[in-house]
Design an enzyme around this catalytic site. Structure first.
Site, PDB file in Angstrom:
ATOM      1  N   HIS A 102       0.884  -1.165   0.000  1.00 56.00           N
ATOM      2  CA  HIS A 102       0.000   0.000   0.000  1.00 56.00           C
ATOM      3  C   HIS A 102       0.925   1.219   0.000  1.00 56.00           C
ATOM      4  O   HIS A 102       1.999   1.177   0.615  1.00 56.00           O
ATOM      5  CB  HIS A 102      -0.836   0.109   1.270  1.00 56.00           C
ATOM      6  CG  HIS A 102      -1.743  -1.047   1.565  1.00 56.00           C
ATOM      7  ND1 HIS A 102      -1.310  -2.193   2.162  1.00 56.00           N
ATOM      8  CD2 HIS A 102      -3.077  -1.198   1.375  1.00 56.00           C
ATOM      9  CE1 HIS A 102      -2.352  -3.016   2.323  1.00 56.00           C
ATOM     10  NE2 HIS A 102      -3.428  -2.439   1.852  1.00 56.00           N
ATOM     11  N   ASP A 105       2.164   2.036   3.439  1.00 58.89           N
ATOM     12  CA  ASP A 105       3.094   1.121   4.128  1.00 58.89           C
ATOM     13  C   ASP A 105       4.522   1.526   3.825  1.00 58.89           C
ATOM     14  O   ASP A 105       5.397   1.442   4.679  1.00 58.89           O
ATOM     15  CB  ASP A 105       3.046  -0.334   3.627  1.00 58.89           C
ATOM     16  CG  ASP A 105       1.686  -0.908   3.415  1.00 58.89           C
ATOM     17  OD1 ASP A 105       0.792  -0.542   4.171  1.00 58.89           O
ATOM     18  OD2 ASP A 105       1.551  -1.731   2.495  1.00 58.89           O
TER      19      ASP A 105
HETATM   20  C1  XLS Z   1      -7.542  -6.710   4.345  1.00 61.21           C
HETATM   21  C2  XLS Z   1      -7.109  -6.914   2.962  1.00 61.21           C
HETATM   22  C3  XLS Z   1      -5.967  -6.016   2.510  1.00 61.21           C
HETATM   23  C4  XLS Z   1      -5.849  -6.033   1.021  1.00 61.21           C
HETATM   24  C5  XLS Z   1      -5.058  -4.901   0.468  1.00 61.21           C
HETATM   25  O1  XLS Z   1      -8.246  -7.517   4.924  1.00 61.21           O
HETATM   26  O2  XLS Z   1      -6.795  -8.257   2.798  1.00 61.21           O
HETATM   27  O3  XLS Z   1      -4.784  -6.385   3.128  1.00 61.21           O
HETATM   28  O4  XLS Z   1      -5.289  -7.224   0.566  1.00 61.21           O
HETATM   29  O5  XLS Z   1      -5.566  -3.670   0.810  1.00 61.21           O
END
Ligand code: XLS
Ligand code: NI
Ligand code: NI
Length: 437
Positions: A102, A105
């Site tokens: 993301h 992150d």
């Molecule tokens: C959350 C999601 C997230 C997505 C990406 O539950 O799995 O991590 O994969 O935003």
């Protein structure tokens, strides 16, 4: 480059089934050929930056426990760049070729949008250099539209038009970053695109806004020449009580309703499937049936816990069921198996990152081989084929071709003896499946 973050841990070797070394692979040999393709190319493992580098391993009752000696805890660019170096050391040592992130992150938010874009730009430059050196690739990028308090009511489905505009800016920049890094895809997971209560929610208006948002993303993607895939990642709830992207079927319906189906595939996550009350197999089949199975977030939930526990996938039978469907559709194209998984709060040492990923990779290596063996054996496939054999008759063909009406079928049924059924043989098939584990 700075000192190693994981001193004493070498590149994880393949030692074969006889090895008892916990920091070695017994089943995952990236070069081994299975069904005409290397395991590396079948499985296309990816590592999630957020869980690996940013998850403190807290839970609602306790603060984080993760030991991160390389991280000074600051929201500075220097710290962000250092994390990137540590992450690439991890990718190289574990032998994972792809990663996912993301925007927030990898790069902290600045005091305004421009400052945030500038910081992201610096980190992207660094990621790009590390990709170049290491041959690692970006499986997909995404924008974090759920962590900051401004997204409390959602992002594209917020009641505030100003938040919608802010989210648009953020997605634009995250798409730029993904494009610049040669990303193979971009994920839209509707973090808070849903509601907590319908008493304060105009559901239809929110769904319309989400569709508008995605249409703008598609237009922007085309304008910058980004060729990667767009994925929607279904999840039914958590943090909201209902999310509009709740499962594969509702996502497909949403995409169809708003004329977005051609532009999106699905990224199916195991723990989201089970939260939705479905099996992962079900979600994958729904997506694959519509020709929209793009990628997988590989994790698993805990049978006793009703939330997205994001555990590393350690269930070999489940991995085999997943790989049967993946092989059945001819493998991944742009997608792969992203470990959207975190260690348990008790597994807080850096070396646990290795144990966790090795375990997940081994599980899928075995799942792949089992699925391939089941396909080569052919008994299950043959059973399914013969179960529908009556549909291969002239009558079946005419019904499937839409050539018959209800009255015509009534006439045919009346002239025939009553239908005779054969057993579904579930337990026999389950036993055949188990033979291969
Ligand atoms: C959350 C999601 C997230 C997505 C990406 O539950 O799995 O991590 O994969 O935003
Ligand atoms: Ni996910
Ligand atoms: Ni998830």
């Amino acid at each position: 480059m700075a000192a190693e973050a994981f001193p004493g841990i070498p590149r994880i070797p393949f030692e074969g089934p006889g090895s008892t070394n916990p920091l070695a692979f017994r089943h995952y040999d990236p070069d081994e050929m299975v069904a005409g393709k290397s395991m590396r190319d079948h499985l296309r493992f990816a590592c999630a930056f957020w869980h690996t580098m940013r998850n403190p391993l807290g839970d609602p009752f306790g603060r984080g426990t993760a030991q991160v000696p390389w991280d000074d805890g600051s929201e500075t660019v220097e710290n962000a760049l250092r994390r990137v170096d540590v992450f690439f050391e991890f990718l190289e040592k574990i032998g994972i070729e792809f990663y996912c992130f993301h925007d927030r992150d990898v790069a902290p938010e600045g005091h305004d949008l421009d400052a945030s874009s500038e910081i992201l730009g610096k980190v992207v430059e660094h990621l790009s250099a590390r990709q170049e050196e290491s041959g690692r690739k970006l499986l997909w990028g995404t924008a974090c539209l759920f962590e900051h308090p401004r997204y409390a009511h959602g992002a594209a489905t917020s009641c505030s038009v100003d938040v919608f505009a802010w989210a648009s800016a953020q997605v634009r920049r995250a798409l730029d970053a993904t494009h610049e890094l040669g990303g193979l895809g971009f994920v839209f997971w509707g973090g808070r695109e849903g509601y907590s209560t319908l008493l304060n929610t105009d559901m239809q208006r929110e769904r319309d806004h989400l569709a508008r948002f995605l249409h703008m993303a598609v237009e922007y993607k085309e304008s910058i020449g980004f060729k990667g895939a767009f994925y929607i990642e279904p999840k039914p709830m958590e943090p909201t009580s209902h999310q509009y992207d709740s499962d594969a079927a509702s996502c497909l319906n949403f995409l169809r309703e708003y004329d977005l189906l051609d532009a999106f595939q699905l990224n199916i996550e195991t723990n989201h499937a089970t939260l939705a009350g479905h099996s992962m197999e079900h979600e994958l089949m729904v997506a694959a049936g519509a020709g929209r199975l793009g990628s997988i977030d590989a994790n698993i939930g805990h049978p006793h816990l009703g939330w997205d526990t994001d555990q590393f996938p350690m269930d070999i039978a489940e991995a085999a069921r997943i790989m049967l469907i993946v092989l059945g559709q001819g493998g991944f194209t742009t997608g792969g198996l992203n470990f959207d998984a975190k260690r348990r709060r008790e597994s807080f040492e850096p070396v646990d990152l290795f144990h966790a990923h090795i375990g997940g990779m081994e599980t899928f290596a075995r799942g792949l081989k089992i699925a391939d063996a089941i396909r080569r054996d052919g008994r299950i496939e043959e059973f399914v084929r013969s179960r529908y054999a009556s549909w291969d008759s002239d009558l079946g063909r005419r019904i499937e071709a839409g050539e018959l009406t209800l009255p015509e079928l009534e006439k045919i049924a009346r002239e025939q003896p009553p239908p005779v059924l054969a057993s579904g043989r579930q337990e026999m098939l389950e036993s055949i499946f188990n033979e291969f584990l």
